[in-house]
Design a protein around this motif. Sequence first.
Motif, mmCIF file in Angstrom:
data_model
loop_
_atom_site.group_PDB
_atom_site.id
_atom_site.type_symbol
_atom_site.label_atom_id
_atom_site.label_comp_id
_atom_site.label_asym_id
_atom_site.label_seq_id
_atom_site.Cartn_x
_atom_site.Cartn_y
_atom_site.Cartn_z
ATOM 1 N N VAL A 1 -7.097 -0.993 -0.389
ATOM 2 C CA VAL A 1 -8.329 -0.665 -1.113
ATOM 3 C C VAL A 1 -8.118 -0.806 -2.616
ATOM 4 C CG1 VAL A 1 -9.951 1.184 -1.629
ATOM 5 C CG2 VAL A 1 -9.201 0.821 0.704
ATOM 6 N N SER A 2 -6.921 -0.453 -3.110
ATOM 7 C CA SER A 2 -6.674 -0.569 -4.545
ATOM 8 C C SER A 2 -6.556 -2.009 -4.993
ATOM 9 C CB SER A 2 -5.391 0.174 -4.929
ATOM 10 O OG SER A 2 -5.313 1.389 -4.250
ATOM 11 N N LEU A 3 -6.234 -2.905 -4.073
ATOM 12 C CA LEU A 3 -6.090 -4.313 -4.457
ATOM 13 C C LEU A 3 -7.448 -4.951 -4.734
ATOM 14 C CD1 LEU A 3 -3.328 -5.782 -2.139
ATOM 15 C CD2 LEU A 3 -3.217 -5.334 -4.571
ATOM 16 N N PHE A 4 -8.483 -4.467 -4.055
ATOM 17 C CA PHE A 4 -9.783 -5.137 -4.173
ATOM 18 C C PHE A 4 -10.334 -5.153 -5.590
ATOM 19 C CE2 PHE A 4 -9.885 -5.422 0.372
ATOM 20 C CZ PHE A 4 -10.652 -6.544 0.583
ATOM 21 N N PRO A 5 -10.340 -4.023 -6.297
ATOM 22 C CA PRO A 5 -10.837 -4.082 -7.677
ATOM 23 C C PRO A 5 -10.048 -5.083 -8.518
ATOM 24 C CG PRO A 5 -10.647 -1.827 -6.958
ATOM 25 C CD PRO A 5 -10.016 -2.655 -5.903
#
Lengths: 245, 224
Positions: free
Chosen positions: B36-40
């Motif tokens: 989830v943190s990779l998406f931004p």
Amino acid sequence: MNFFHKYSSPKHFYPLAGRLIPWFGAITAVLMMVGLYWGLVIAPPDYQQGDSYRIMFVHVPSAWMSLFVYVVMAVGAAISFIWNIKLADVLAASSAPLGASFTLIALVTGSLWGKPMWGTWWVWDARLTSELILFFLYVGYMALRASIDDPRRAGQSSAILAMVGIVNIPIIHFSVDWWHTLHQPASVMKLGAPTIYITMLIPLIIMAIAFQMFYFTVLLVRMRNEILEREKHTGWVADIVDGRG
Amino acid sequence: MRLWLAVREVFARDIVVTLRRSTEVLTPLVFFVIVVSLFPLGIGPEAPLLRTMGPGILWVAALLASMLSLNRLFAADYADGSLEQIALAPQPLSLLALSKVAAHWTLTGLPLSLLAPLLALQLDLSGRAITMLVISLLLGTPVLSLIGAIGAALTLGIRGGGVLVSLLVLPLYTPVLIFGAQTVSGVATGASPAADFALLGAFLAFAISLAPWAIAAALRVSLD
């Protein structure tokens, strides 16, 4: 019943299939030629889509076949799982790559048709999406089969997967359908005239039957190969190889 | 009564055994957070964009995380032979398998659902959307565990089993993903989530009643 008992044994099925193949092949060739000529030359161009709608004579039959073959495969898988009939497993194993090919043809022709019509190669249209997921199901089935060496376990494991898949296909189809209606405006779905002219319907039906016959022809060829591969240690296969069969 | 006892024992044993190897519980959760943190980083940090994509990102990440943990469902028991003992038990294998799946969900789906609000805040979801997310994950992740268990049982002891599982179960996950993410994204447009929740509940009821048979059949084939 005797007929089924006799021909569900690979040894008797093999020559029967050999005798049927030329007939199915001939019917396929005739229907394919008639249907293609009718569809590509005789049928009038569409008043909205011009000539590009003609890809439907390949696209629609292959989309129909993609589902039909999955049903055949799942029924074959269920029969082989429940009654342990070898030939039904051969049927399922030989159907999978054919069904995957029909699905791929439906996807590719659909996207080729979508480029001039919708202006893009791919839209997340409900039918395209469920066809894509169907393709993934076929791929999963074939991958599972290919990674198990023991043929008995390969047959049973993949049979369970095919049965789980057939239960899920309607669920996936309707989910994608409802997802699409909620997410996309209806404007992309202009499929031309809602009703189809009889001059286009007849060649379409001929092509559908031709595809069906093509499937049976190739299926029989593949099943014969599969049987030879599986029964290679038996006497009757040795007889055929030595030219005595 | 002995049936209930067996089901409870299998559940308790699986929980204890898994907790002893706590990294196995933590790895899918950490994976969830990292993905989830990779998406931004990939799509840019603009809040409106993240808000629209958030529901889908969180659901896909949760789905992948629960899929990655499928391997531990049967593999260890298969390797040390206890799975065969369970299959030989007089109690129906489908129920014991269901109990194993329940234990798996308790240590995967449940913590994922509880962790999700934290990540949802990072993606700037509203309070109402976060509530929907948690409820939909609580309803949806058991279905993922049940379907995934079929795949895990089919690929027991096969070379390349881990990647193969994803090929088998991801297409079957699509309905849950569609309606799970829709409950959350519907908040922005004001759509009522009632229908989506009803469908998720229907999937769960359907999966709970049918999947155990398929899991048991697959286990018997794989143990043959």
